[in-house]
Design an enzyme around this catalytic site. Sequence first.
Site, mmCIF file in Angstrom:
data_model
loop_
_atom_site.group_PDB
_atom_site.id
_atom_site.type_symbol
_atom_site.label_atom_id
_atom_site.label_comp_id
_atom_site.label_asym_id
_atom_site.label_seq_id
_atom_site.Cartn_x
_atom_site.Cartn_y
_atom_site.Cartn_z
ATOM 1 N N CYS A 84 -24.471 24.530 -27.466
ATOM 2 C CA CYS A 84 -23.920 25.008 -26.121
ATOM 3 C C CYS A 84 -25.688 24.985 -25.030
ATOM 4 O O CYS A 84 -26.114 24.164 -24.827
ATOM 5 C CB CYS A 84 -23.310 26.051 -26.060
ATOM 6 S SG CYS A 84 -22.870 26.735 -24.207
ATOM 7 N N HIS A 201 -19.080 25.706 -30.087
ATOM 8 C CA HIS A 201 -19.049 26.786 -30.655
ATOM 9 C C HIS A 201 -19.116 26.707 -32.383
ATOM 10 O O HIS A 201 -18.095 27.458 -32.905
ATOM 11 C CB HIS A 201 -19.022 28.328 -30.331
ATOM 12 C CG HIS A 201 -20.197 28.472 -29.092
ATOM 13 N ND1 HIS A 201 -21.302 29.228 -28.711
ATOM 14 C CD2 HIS A 201 -19.722 28.150 -27.742
ATOM 15 C CE1 HIS A 201 -22.004 28.906 -27.970
ATOM 16 N NE2 HIS A 201 -21.268 28.246 -27.034
ATOM 17 N N GLU A 203 -20.219 28.381 -34.806
ATOM 18 C CA GLU A 203 -20.193 30.267 -35.356
ATOM 19 C C GLU A 203 -19.180 30.487 -35.100
ATOM 20 O O GLU A 203 -19.480 31.374 -35.651
ATOM 21 C CB GLU A 203 -21.809 30.321 -34.828
ATOM 22 C CG GLU A 203 -22.146 31.028 -33.386
ATOM 23 C CD GLU A 203 -22.002 29.829 -32.701
ATOM 24 O OE1 GLU A 203 -22.247 30.336 -31.499
ATOM 25 O OE2 GLU A 203 -21.959 28.437 -32.794
#
Length: 229
Positions: A84, A201, A203
């Site tokens: 990002c 993302h 994560e």
Amino acid sequence: MIAVVQFGGSNCDRDAVRALDHVGFDARRVWHEDGLPAETDGIVLPGGFSYGDYLRAGAMAARSSVMAEIRQQVEDGTPVLGVCNGAQIGCEARLTPGAFTTNRSARFQCEHVHLRVENANTPWTHAYEAGEVISLPIAHGEGRFEIAEETLSELNAENRVLFRYCNADGAVTDAANPNGSTDNIAGVIGERDTTAVLMPHPERATFPELAENGTDGRAILEGFAVADP
């Protein structure tokens, strides 16, 4: 040790550390002014709004002194992942080609997207098959990937596109493109496949208990163990 580099305005650094710890890595937040620890084996440029996205998203962080260290690590083959805002920083620092700019909608978008794996022969995509469809969340206002046509042709010829936005069935269509990215591109690799940037993302799609997000991002983070300098 994986260094998660924190800039003023980073806000996904703790998420990245927690996710990396969850998949078995020793991950630590590193303030950019302190430089990279000697024991650094991998680097994450996390999401957020470094320096408030002034000038352009990622532009100021890309000029931090730590980026000279990171460029050397890239040349040495140390795995580097920008997510990002970290992807914006990576492009601004020329770790990877292209640039990210304002979404086609001109608004911040937070949603789940489907991604088609374009190159499964990288550390970041080693667990997938080419053409496989995964799902990850996005959360950005400047996620539209732009690149010159000539450079895009080179990227495609060199198989350096990691992911493209797609429908659930893998069809790459304009309707499946959440931000207007050129050629539906969601992630690319640098001159070495140990360096990658992506707008979604991983994560946030790592923990089984967060069922809504799934765990498709786990294998991307596990790429740090696969990368071979």
